[in-house]
Design a protein around this motif. Structure first.
Motif, PDB file in Angstrom:
ATOM      1  N   SER A  30      57.796  30.168  94.374  1.00  0.00           N
ATOM      2  CA  SER A  30      57.500  29.607  93.374  1.00  0.00           C
ATOM      3  C   SER A  30      56.669  30.808  92.337  1.00  0.00           C
ATOM      4  N   HIS A  70      52.075  29.990  92.565  1.00  0.00           N
ATOM      5  CA  HIS A  70      52.182  31.171  93.529  1.00  0.00           C
ATOM      6  C   HIS A  70      50.714  32.454  92.929  1.00  0.00           C
ATOM      7  N   LYS A  91      64.499  23.880  98.071  1.00  0.00           N
ATOM      8  CA  LYS A  91      63.913  25.390  96.785  1.00  0.00           C
ATOM      9  C   LYS A  91      64.987  25.751  96.079  1.00  0.00           C
TER      10      LYS A  91
END
Length: 929
Positions: free
Chosen positions: A197, A204, A483
């Motif tokens: 992230s 984040h 991801k």
């Protein structure tokens, strides 16, 4: 559903996470938004205006190009938007930092509309992110008699983009917040598990303090109580930011405690203030400078002395510390930038000149180091174009030269690669130097941030002076999850287009490589005089000098081919005595740290300095084991001094591995990899002819300290222990507790073993195979009492092991073998007592995908023992990651506990663990008089 509706849906989903709209970088989405702005009756017009003005990323993103074009239409009257008048359009352009915005401003400034040209010139004079194409347009216009081009260039020559900025405030009021006691790793500020992230800065930001919501709320409450003050984050009794440069860590601290860089760019904050009792880790401090922040060495705890000035120690021999002043959370202090001192009210606490050098103050004033770097280049261009001497505006680079004093290896490298210094002047340690960079590395969990930084500084192609650059895929190698699938292909395409050699081919024409970045950089470094910059703290090569760096410094090196830093002091490490046949070179590495601390009374003389290690006879792979570990010694960098024939052997190995990359199809249209082989051949010829022997320091070079490692006293394997139960919290999770194997008495339970990461090489895999054969011959079978995870660092090693038969041995004992045609889609949460042959890459060492079970005791070859990195705590027990050699790890998993010396010697009988022997001659050069 339209692209805009998708965006609105995403915004609603983010609200559920407590997040705002994601910043826009896509041109297609922004084009739709612009169409809605133009439509006076569009129900989404108001939101679209806000998205356009406040939520579009600048630089060279595709959205920035569309935004700049629309602002140009508004300025020229082609488009009418009541809420964005031409003057406001110019203001928005001024915050877009380069790329398409500069192109538009040059179009307007060099156009025929005088009023518009004057306004455009006014904005251009504030800009610094200009590239060759931009400055060429200006120079051409100037040479063709353009008065406005002359005006702009004259402004650049005076560096008015810098001189007209507000001065740094004389007094900065701060309030303290202790983030932890002892060394604070960057994992606390930006956990590895949240690496996916990092490019989504607001998301984040939620992971700071490893998702400790109480600490986050305490920080919010402190800010609310002191709205007029800046928060200073502190590592009490420790060093702040150990472990890595971690730009995302600085970004998180800035997001929570810093200042918004631009009202028109969301979630990008600058100017964080951080501190530590023992200062800031060197590479992390560089990252702080990127954002125009301040890092302070507090020295608020010192060693207690007796009346004779001797250090008073406790029963365990550790120095007793006493507090010189308090920085407990909530303490209000003042930084005086003029006096360069830290105050508590009227009481002067300490001098902080090292935190506020003239160069660092310039970074603060400019909002970060990039602006200063680009500004200096812009001023140089302008002065050259005008044919004048550039006025002295920036603080002159400190140039320290000691007549009659020789040069250390790092001083020689810096002098060879320096640009912009006084011609003919020899620079010694402490000098500030601008140097050309030869090799640059970007890794995959910071690479997305590096690509963002490149877009922000409007760079589109790698600097031609960089010999080679590589984008790795190692940190996301373990698990090819959603991801990774979303982020990595996009990253690889960007970097491939930019000019890097990439681990994955965007076209899919060569096999995806997940090789550990440091290993690849070690192979493609083909000059012992090279300077290497890499986006990872373990960028420590066995050839040249390498510096781990934040994602932004990597971007700067890629875009400009340069880096700026002080020339570090060096510590010389030599060896005496002989290694026992049953010792591994990893034990030499640990013994070096242990003996250094003993020789200097607990002072880490390596911290912040270059370790010049006179290894001499070790080739690149094994020598890298030493330089890699120097990151944990808190060194700035490390240099290996090799004998001529050893260096030639290392370069031949590098050539063969680069050739394999070429044969796989990894070279680009500029034949970068072939160029590296050509340069390696040239370097080998120089050594063989005697024209330019292997790099050595001068015999009369001056070192901060000299460490002599006595190999005769290294009698048993050494283990770096996180010492998780030490009563003194500040002594936990450091790399300074080095213990002999016998300390554990053959009784400490081991729950999981890990052989892998950048600290191992092909030899370790061969040792593993031979040990398995040894133990089976001795015991009749192999019966693992704990899981053993094995992750070779590179595919080359796997291929070579297959050719030589050792991989077949590993397969025989394994219960799992990686399959690139069907990679794991989820991370393991539990392990069986067997051997796992994992995909080449970082695996457990990174901690962002695979982890040990909470509370496990892990024995690993890796470098990471920080709390929560490899293993988290459970409710019943603290997780601990002990670091040792491959033989110790392997035997610990077979036994399920630490071995005794008798068991260890039996298991490694007949195995050549290392061929290292200290060089039998002085590795230095008589300095020219």
């Amino acid at each position: 559903m339209s692209i805009y509706e998708d965006y609105i849906k995403e915004i609603e989903e983010r609200k559920g996470q407590g997040l705002h709209a994601k910043p826009i970088d896509d041109s297609n989405l922004l084009s739709v938004i612009i169409d809605q702005i133009k439509d006076q009756d569009n129900p989404h017009r108001k939101d679209s205006l806000n998205f356009f003005i406040y939520n579009t990323l600048p630089g060279t993103t595709s959205a920035a190009g569309v935004k700049a074009k629309f602002l140009k239409e508004i300025i020229t009257g082609e488009a009418l938007v009541e809420e964005i008048q031409p003057s406001f359009a110019f203001e928005l352009l001024s915050h877009m930092k380069g790329g398409p915005s500069i192109e538009v401003l040059l179009d307007l400034a060099l156009g025929n509309e005088e009023d518009i040209a004057a306004e455009a010139a006014k904005v251009l004079k504030t800009q610094v992110f200009l590239y060759d194409a931009d400055t060429k347009r200006l120079a051409d216009a100037y040479n063709n008699g353009s008065a406005i081009a002359k005006e702009i260039i004259e402004s650049y020559a005076k560096a008015e983009f810098f001189t007209k900025l507000p001065e740094v405030e004389e007094e900065i009021e701060i309030v303290t917040f202790i983030a932890g006691t002892g060394d604070i790793s960057t994992d606390l500020l930006s956990p590895g598990a949240d690496a996916h992230s990092r490019s989504d800065r607001e998301l984040h930001g939620q992971c700071i303090f490893e998702h400790n919501h109480k600490m986050q709320q305490d920080l919010i409450a402190l800010k609310e109580k002191h709205p007029d003050k800046r928060v200073m984050l502190i590592a009490e009794k420790g060093t702040m930011g150990v472990g890595s440069s971690r730009m995302s860590g600085v970004n998180n601290v800035a997001l929570w405690t810093g200042i918004q860089a631009s009202p028109y760019v969301p979630f990008i904050n600058i100017a964080p203030i951080i501190a530590g009792t023992n200062g800031i880790a060197p590479i992390f401090l560089t990252t702080v400078g990127v954002t125009g922040g301040i890092g302070i060495d507090l020295k608020n705890w010192v060693q207690k002395k007796d009346e004779n000035g001797n250090t008073i120690r406790d029963l365990e021999g550790e120095p007793i510390l006493e507090q010189t002043y308090s920085v407990e959370t909530g303490t209000v202090l003042t930084i005086n930038t003029k006096e360069k001192k830290l105050y508590n009210g009227d009481q002067e606490l300490m001098d902080i000149s090292s935190s506020l050098t003239p160069q660092k103050v310039e970074f603060i004033k400019a909002g970060g180091s990039y602006a200063v770097v680009f500004g200096k280049k812009l001023q140089t261009f302008a002065a050259k174009t005008l044919g004048i001497e550039a006025p002295v505006v920036f603080a002159p680079s400190k140039e320290i030269s000691h007549e009659g004093q020789g040069l250390t290896a790092v001083e020689k490298i810096f002098n060879k690669n320096a640009v912009g210094n006084t011609p003919g002047k020899t620079l010694h340690a402490g000098s500030n130097a601008r140097v050309e960079v030869n090799i640059v590395g970007s890794q995959d969990t910071t690479g997305l941030m590096t690509s963002q930084e490149l877009e922000m500084m409007a760079a589109t192609v790698i600097s031609p002076i960089v010999d080679g650059a590589y984008q790795s895929g190692c940190h996301t190698a373990s698990v090819w999850d959603k991801k990774a699938q979303a982020n990595i292909p996009k990253l690889m395409k960007f970097m491939n287009d930019f000019g890097l050699i990439t681990a994955r081919d965007p076209k899919g024409e060569y096999h995806a490589m997940t090789d550990v970045i440091h290993k690849v950089l070690n192979d493609i470094t083909i000059d012992d005089w090279a300077i290497i910059i890499g986006g990872d703290s373990h960028t420590r090569m066995s050839k040249g000098v390498a510096f781990g760096a934040d994602s932004g410094t990597v971007a700067l090196a890629l875009a400009t081919g340069e880096a700026s830093m002080p020339i570090p002091e060096s510590v010389k490490v030599t060896f005496k005595g002989n290694m026992r046949s049953y010792m591994d070179f990893r034990d030499v590495v640990h013994a070096t740290q242990q003996q250094m601390l003993k020789q200097f009374g607990g002072e880490n003389v390596f911290q912040g300095r270059v370790i010049e290690v006179h290894i001499g006879t070790l080739t690149a792979d094994q020598a890298f084991t030493f330089t890699d570990w120097t990151a944990e010694m808190k060194a700035k960098a490390s240099i290996c001094i090799s004998e001529d024939e050893t260096l030639i052997e290392s370069l031949e190995i590098a050539k063969s591995r680069i050739q394999i990359m070429i044969e796989k199809g990894m070279d680009n249209d500029k034949a970068v990899l072939q160029g590296l082989i050509d340069k390696a051949n040239t370097r080998i010829a120089e050594i063989r002819s005697g024209e330019k022997p292997a790099l050595t320091p001068d015999s009369n070079a001056k070192y901060y300290a000299e460490v002599v490692v006595d190999l005769d006293v290294v009698a048993e394997p050494m283990i770096a222990d996180p010492d998780v139960n030490n009563n003194d919290v500040s002594k936990r999770y450091t790399h300074d507790t080095i213990r002999p194997l016998s300390y554990y008495g053959g009784t400490k339970k081991v729950d999981l073993g890990f052989v892998g990461s950048c600290m191992v090489h092909k030899g370790d895999m061969q040792i593993l195979a031979q040990m398995l054969k040894n133990v089976e011959a001795q015991q009749g079978k192999i019966d693992f009492q704990a899981p053993l995870v094995v992750a070779p660092p590179t595919y080359n090693i796997v291929d070579e092991l297959k050719e030589e038969g050792d991989w077949e041995v590993l397969q025989k004992y394994s219960g799992f073998e990686f399959d690139d045609n069907n990679p794991k889609a989820t991370a393991r949460t539990s392990y069986d007592n067997m051997l796992y042959l994992e995909r080449p890459g970082c695996n457990l060492c990174m901690g962002n995908q695979e982890k040990a079970a909470p509370g496990d005791t892990v024995m690993a070859t890796s470098t990471r023992l920080f709390q929560g990195r490899v293993v988290k705590d459970s409710d019943e027990k603290k997780g601990e990651s002990l670091l040792s050699s491959t033989p110790v790890v392997v035997l610990s998993t077979i036994l399920g506990r630490t071995p005794t010396m008798e068991e260890y010697e039996k298991a490694v009988d007949g195995i050549v663990l290392t061929k290292f022997s200290p060089p039998n001659k002085e590795l230095s050069t008589i300095a020219a008089s």
